[in-house]
Design an enzyme around this catalytic site. Structure first.
Site, PDB file in Angstrom:
ATOM      1  N   HIS A   1     -15.111   8.039   1.895  1.00  0.00           N
ATOM      2  CA  HIS A   1     -13.869   7.367   1.821  1.00  0.00           C
ATOM      3  C   HIS A   1     -13.973   6.196   2.384  1.00  0.00           C
ATOM      4  O   HIS A   1     -12.993   5.778   3.068  1.00  0.00           O
ATOM      5  CB  HIS A   1     -12.769   8.468   2.167  1.00  0.00           C
ATOM      6  CG  HIS A   1     -12.634   9.567   1.485  1.00  0.00           C
ATOM      7  ND1 HIS A   1     -11.584   9.735   0.941  1.00  0.00           N
ATOM      8  CD2 HIS A   1     -13.446  10.658   1.349  1.00  0.00           C
ATOM      9  CE1 HIS A   1     -11.478  10.873   0.035  1.00  0.00           C
ATOM     10  NE2 HIS A   1     -12.619  11.461   0.648  1.00  0.00           N
TER      11      HIS A   1
ATOM     12  N   HIS B   1      -8.354 -11.223 -14.671  1.00  0.00           N
ATOM     13  CA  HIS B   1      -7.708 -10.465 -15.847  1.00  0.00           C
ATOM     14  C   HIS B   1      -6.219 -10.336 -15.634  1.00  0.00           C
ATOM     15  O   HIS B   1      -5.709 -10.162 -14.647  1.00  0.00           O
ATOM     16  CB  HIS B   1      -8.474  -9.414 -16.162  1.00  0.00           C
ATOM     17  CG  HIS B   1      -8.172  -8.628 -17.494  1.00  0.00           C
ATOM     18  ND1 HIS B   1      -8.642  -9.314 -18.552  1.00  0.00           N
ATOM     19  CD2 HIS B   1      -7.396  -7.626 -17.810  1.00  0.00           C
ATOM     20  CE1 HIS B   1      -8.218  -8.374 -19.598  1.00  0.00           C
ATOM     21  NE2 HIS B   1      -7.436  -7.441 -19.278  1.00  0.00           N
TER      22      HIS B   1
ATOM     23  N   CYS C   1       0.790  -1.211   0.047  1.00  0.00           N
ATOM     24  CA  CYS C   1       0.056  -0.135  -0.060  1.00  0.00           C
ATOM     25  C   CYS C   1       0.829   1.204  -0.083  1.00  0.00           C
ATOM     26  O   CYS C   1       0.304   2.326  -0.170  1.00  0.00           O
ATOM     27  CB  CYS C   1      -1.014  -0.087   1.246  1.00  0.00           C
ATOM     28  SG  CYS C   1      -2.334  -1.293   1.159  1.00  0.00           S
TER      29      CYS C   1
HETATM   30 CO    CO Z   1     -10.820  -9.466 -19.185  1.00  0.00          CO
END
Ligand code: CO
Ligand code: CO
Ligand code: CO
Length: 346
Positions: free
Chosen positions: A45, A136, A14
């Protein structure tokens, strides 16, 4: 070939987030979709967005991904997954399904490393009861990994940044110092114990912390990640229109965090976080400089910061300890809104 992901990046986890001031500026340009079923949007937030499906069910939706925080691909996968799922726990939700998000330099690293990162993520997800149902990949350097996670929550039981009330006691479930220790490791200043401890902290799911929050009807909480303890406390104070006082001497610290900070091992992200908070915080005179900077240290897969009704705080703390969160501690309290949102005290 021994793969060392850690040395591939200047700042992982982070700490690699965009500076909070800059991010806030950018997000201002985004129109907020107007829909009564959006129960939590980016205005407060919060850790995740929440969308109502019906009166009994809402979806908690979040994503996090980042560059490596350790050398071993499998462990990196575990840590990144624990961190991504944490945002669902921080809202009081039950994480259910997830997608892998992967950036991987196929020409620079053997695909074994790719498989190991995904395996680490899958194992951590299954520990949390999360099923990974897709994902992905992009060919990119340095590698980055994380999840997009969907969780279930009852629309009346959402825990948010806006739920802290005057009188509440603040409990933190994990020790802080991941940014400092990782920076120290880069400089060769840490012991083996430090490195083992920091990895254990980052791999620890916030699952049991969330169970205790749900059981005791906690309304205000967040997890501590890139903006540091002080940055996330400020977001909570603002969203709840209260002031938060942090007693930094009570902060549980990982291994040699204090000593390393004293040696000047303070990552750049801590200064960016300080800059973000400065104008809205009051720093007690003679406050220990190291403790102050530790409060701004960017955490990777940090603990839950929860605002607990004072009559319940002892019970909540002892239950957290019983569940193995033995470093959980009371670190501050909530008051009516005073001159500043955040007070950093000894
Ligand atoms: Co994709
Ligand atoms: Co979060
Ligand atoms: Co997040």
């Amino acid at each position: 070939m021994k793969i060392d992901l850690f040395t591939m990046v200047d700042s992982g986890g982070c700490s690699a987030k965009i500076a909070p001031k800059q991010l806030e500026e950018i997000l201002k340009c985004l129109p907020l979709p107007d829909d009564p079923d959006i129960l939590v949007n980016i205005e407060t937030h919060d850790d995740a967005g929440v969308y109502r499906v019906n009166d009994e069910l809402a979806l908690v939706f979040t994503t996090d991904f980042f560059p490596p925080v350790c050398s071993d691909p499998y462990e990196f996968g575990q840590i990144a997954a624990a961190n991504s799922i944490s945002d669902v726990y921080a809202m009081g939700g039950k994480p259910v399904i997830a997608l892998n998000i992967m950036m991987f330099p196929a020409a620079k690293l053997p695909v074994e490393a790719y498989k190991d990162i995904l395996r680490g993520g899958a194992d951590m997800a299954s520990r949390a009861g999360v099923r990974i149902i897709g994902g992905h990949s992009i060919d990119d350097f340095p590698p980055k990994y994380g999840l997009a996670v969907v969780g279930y929550i009852h629309p009346q039981k959402i825990i948010t940044n806006a739920g802290a009330r005057s009188g509440d006691i603040l409990i933190l479930t994990k020790p802080v110092g991941t940014g400092v220790i990782l920076a120290g490791q880069r400089l060769g200043l840490t012991s083996e114990t430090d490195v083992l401890q920091v990895k254990a902290v980052m791999k620890l799911l916030n699952k049991s912390g969330a169970e205790v929050m749900n059981k005791h009807d906690v309304k205000g909480a967040t997890d501590i990640t890139g903006f540091g303890l002080a940055g996330h406390a400020l977001k909570m104070a603002r969203a709840s229109s209260v002031s938060i006082t942090l007693n930094l001497k009570s902060l549980p610290l990982i291994g040699s965090t204090y000593m390393l900070t004293d040696q000047g091992c303070i990552p750049g992200a801590a200064f960016r976080n300080l800059e973000y908070v400065e104008n809205e915080a009051h720093v007690e005179e003679n406050l220990d400089y190291n403790l102050k900077m530790i409060a701004f240290d960017a955490q990777t897969s940090g603990g839950l910061l929860m605002a607990v009704k004072p009559e319940k705080s002892d019970k909540v703390l002892s239950e957290l300890h019983e569940k193995g969160l033995d470093r959980a501690a009371i670190i501050g309290f909530v008051t009516e809104k005073m001159d500043r949102y955040l007070y950093l005290n000894r």
